[in-house]
Design an enzyme around this catalytic site. Structure first.
Site, PDB file in Angstrom:
ATOM      1  N   TYR A 248       0.777  -1.235   0.000  1.00 48.90           N
ATOM      2  CA  TYR A 248       0.000   0.000   0.000  1.00 48.90           C
ATOM      3  C   TYR A 248       0.808   1.285   0.000  1.00 48.90           C
ATOM      4  CZ  TYR A 248      -4.279  -2.614   0.530  1.00 48.90           C
ATOM      5  OH  TYR A 248      -5.333  -3.460   0.298  1.00 48.90           O
TER       6      TYR A 248
ATOM      7  N   GLY B 226       2.805   3.818  -1.574  1.00 50.71           N
ATOM      8  CA  GLY B 226       3.100   4.174  -2.955  1.00 50.71           C
ATOM      9  C   GLY B 226       1.807   4.264  -3.730  1.00 50.71           C
TER      10      GLY B 226
ATOM     11  N   GLY C  77      -1.434   3.375  -5.564  1.00 47.82           N
ATOM     12  CA  GLY C  77      -2.391   2.268  -5.535  1.00 47.82           C
ATOM     13  C   GLY C  77      -2.268   1.437  -4.281  1.00 47.82           C
TER      14      GLY C  77
ATOM     15  N   HIS D 205      -4.074   5.215   5.441  1.00 47.02           N
ATOM     16  CA  HIS D 205      -3.897   6.525   4.814  1.00 47.02           C
ATOM     17  C   HIS D 205      -4.640   6.588   3.476  1.00 47.02           C
ATOM     18  CE1 HIS D 205      -1.460   9.663   2.624  1.00 47.02           C
ATOM     19  NE2 HIS D 205      -1.785  10.305   3.731  1.00 47.02           N
ATOM     20  N   ASP D 206      -4.524   5.536   2.674  1.00 48.38           N
ATOM     21  CA  ASP D 206      -5.256   5.479   1.399  1.00 48.38           C
ATOM     22  C   ASP D 206      -6.761   5.572   1.637  1.00 48.38           C
ATOM     23  OD1 ASP D 206      -2.825   5.154   0.137  1.00 48.38           O
ATOM     24  OD2 ASP D 206      -3.185   3.087  -0.511  1.00 48.38           O
TER      25      ASP D 206
ATOM     26  N   ASP E 118      -2.704  12.863   6.834  1.00 45.98           N
ATOM     27  CA  ASP E 118      -1.248  12.828   6.700  1.00 45.98           C
ATOM     28  C   ASP E 118      -0.561  12.785   8.067  1.00 45.98           C
ATOM     29  OD1 ASP E 118      -1.634  12.903   3.976  1.00 45.98           O
ATOM     30  OD2 ASP E 118      -0.799  14.907   3.688  1.00 45.98           O
TER      31      ASP E 118
END
EC number: 3.1.1.4
Length: 146
Positions: free
Chosen positions: A55, A57, A59, A75-76, A120
């Site tokens: 995860y 990076g 995608g 985070h995604d 973040d």
């Protein structure tokens, strides 16, 4: 003009042409990088978090390989929630924040900016408390992230 000057001019032009093909990072990712440095005073370059596990990076899919990769998955998901709730683009959303020791602190105005900044900050703090395992950097995601 001297031949040596022409060679230097040619080298500069060629390098500028090559640099024009390198896409710039969205500014939010640069901010996120500084936030990671704030929370995590380790010497590891921020770029090592861009190609870690399934995860961290661009995608992401499958089961996170470890605690640090799970930070990236969360985070995604947080960015996905920002897109849904506020119809904003987290990767392009700039915000205001400060670093207090190793604690990033958001002080921004709009709901979208505040939400993205908190995504973040939480991820940066999660990175700081999660061990980095070299074996999970630059893995074969097709084989390991199912």
């Amino acid at each position: 003009m001297h031949p040596a000057h022409l060679l230097v001019l040619l080298a500069v032009c060629v390098s500028l042409l090559g640099a024009s093909d390198i896409p710039p990072l969205p500014l939010n990712l640069a901010q996120f990088g500084f936030m990671i440095k704030c929370a995590n005073h380790r010497s590891r370059p921020v770029s090592h978090y861009m190609d870690y596990g399934c995860y961290c990076g661009k995608g992401g899919s499958g089961t996170p390989v470890d605690e640090l990769d799970r930070c990236c998955q969360v985070h995604d998901e947080c960015y996905g929630e920002a897109e849904k709730r506020f119809k904003c683009v987290p990767y392009m959303t700039l915000y205001s924040w400060k670093c207090y020791g190793t604690a990033p602190s958001c002080n921004t105005k709009t709901d979208c900016q505040r939400f993205v900044c908190n995504c973040d900050a939480k991820a940066a703090e999660c990175f700081a408390r999660s061990p980095y395992q070299n074996k999970n950097w630059n893995i074969n995601t097709k084989a390991r992230c199912k």
